[in-house]
Design an enzyme around this catalytic site. Structure first.
Site, PDB file in Angstrom:
ATOM      1  N   ALA A  73       0.829  -1.206   0.000  1.00 53.59           N
ATOM      2  CA  ALA A  73       0.000   0.000   0.000  1.00 53.59           C
ATOM      3  C   ALA A  73       0.863   1.256   0.000  1.00 53.59           C
ATOM      4  CB  ALA A  73      -0.914   0.000   1.226  1.00 53.59           C
ATOM      5  N   GLY A 118       0.921  -5.660   0.730  1.00 54.06           N
ATOM      6  CA  GLY A 118      -0.028  -5.820  -0.354  1.00 54.06           C
ATOM      7  C   GLY A 118       0.607  -6.295  -1.639  1.00 54.06           C
ATOM      8  N   GLU A 121       0.688  -9.895  -1.289  1.00 55.53           N
ATOM      9  CA  GLU A 121      -0.695 -10.382  -1.350  1.00 55.53           C
ATOM     10  C   GLU A 121      -1.199 -10.450  -2.799  1.00 55.53           C
ATOM     11  OE1 GLU A 121      -2.858  -9.195   2.767  1.00 55.53           O
ATOM     12  OE2 GLU A 121      -1.989  -7.524   1.653  1.00 55.53           O
ATOM     13  N   GLU A 141       2.781  -5.987   7.858  1.00 59.32           N
ATOM     14  CA  GLU A 141       1.754  -5.015   8.248  1.00 59.32           C
ATOM     15  C   GLU A 141       1.688  -4.745   9.749  1.00 59.32           C
ATOM     16  OE1 GLU A 141       0.259  -6.454   4.208  1.00 59.32           O
ATOM     17  OE2 GLU A 141       1.372  -7.267   5.905  1.00 59.32           O
TER      18      GLU A 141
END
Length: 265
Positions: A73, A118, A121, A141
């Site tokens: 992110a 992310g 991910e 995270e």
């Protein structure tokens, strides 16, 4: 594999076509592909277009940055968010990760450099992860006060087991390529991840598009089910292909000792 065309989705995402293989390119190199709201919307839009295109047999997720696949992110953007902004961005973010996860055709991630948070991910949302020696993966995270929210808490344990996933999430540690392969965080180590991923996708794409998509549905839907229920999922997928044009062509081509010309229906 020859490149045929490119379609842009906003400033930061491109789709390149290589015959029946689509390359979904994360193209925000100056930010190491940090996923901003704009980029998340573009990923969602690209995935929607790919999902609707029956001529795409395999999708490969790549990066235009020579140091990172994706660093996760955009925390600089997030730093300016109010609580209301955080609520509003959540469906947009989920749309990007879910867009990759829900692609109906087989997907391959080509990881080079950092694939963190992310970014990892997005790779986890693919069916197969190809990486090279520069790769560093992880879900850090909790080190910034959040959790893996792009599917990581669900996809990672399905890959490596609950205890291993817990260790990696709770420590927030980064894992380099060799250990990542040993732990099953990536599937294939190659000298050049993009080249190897496109070659792998090409081998997949030589097969029946109907069979590929039905196999993916069976593999995905059967996860977490008991054996009896899983076999029912498999049977439903079999029935979807048993009377298809691809099945008829595949059997005919085998008996006639020629390459199949898949109708894709």
């Amino acid at each position: 594999m020859s490149e045929q065309s490119e379609q842009r989705f906003g400033e930061f995402v491109a789709v390149r076509r290589h015959e029946h293989v689509a390359e979904l390119v994360l193209d925000r190199p100056k930010a190491m592909n940090a996923v901003s709201l704009e980029m998340a919307r573009s990923i969602s839009a690209a995935c929607a277009a790919l999902a609707a295109d029956d001529t795409v047999r395999v999708t490969v997720l790549t990066s235009s940055n020579d140091k990172a696949f994706c660093v996760g992110a955009d925390l600089k953007e997030r730093n300016s968010f109010t609580d209301a902004d955080m609520v509003r961005q959540r469906p947009v973010s989920r749309g990007a990760y879910g867009g990759v996860l829900d692609l109906p055709m087989p997907t391959v991630a080509a990881v080079h450099g950092f694939a963190l948070g992310g970014g990892y991910e997005l790779a986890l949302a693919c069916d197969v992860i190809v990486a090279d020696a520069t790769s560093v993966v992880g879900l850090p995270e909790v080190s910034v006060g959040v959790i893996p929210g792009g599917g990581g808490t669900q996809l990672l344990p399905r890959r490596v087991g609950a205890a291993r996933a817990a260790e990696l999430v709770f420590t927030a540690r980064r894992v380099e390529a060799a250990e990542a392969r040993e732990l099953g965080l990536v599937d294939v180590l190659a000298e050049d991840a993009r080249t190897a991923a496109l070659e792998l996708a090409g081998r997949m794409a030589a097969n029946s598009p109907v069979g590929l998509r039905a196999s993916k549905r069976a593999l995905r839907l059967g996860q977490g089910l008991d054996l009896k229920a899983g076999l029912e999922v498999e049977d439903a997928a079999w029935r979807a292909v048993a009377f298809s044009g691809d099945r008829a062509e595949g059997v005919a081509a085998f008996n006639e000792k020629r390459k199949p010309e898949w109708p894709g229906v």
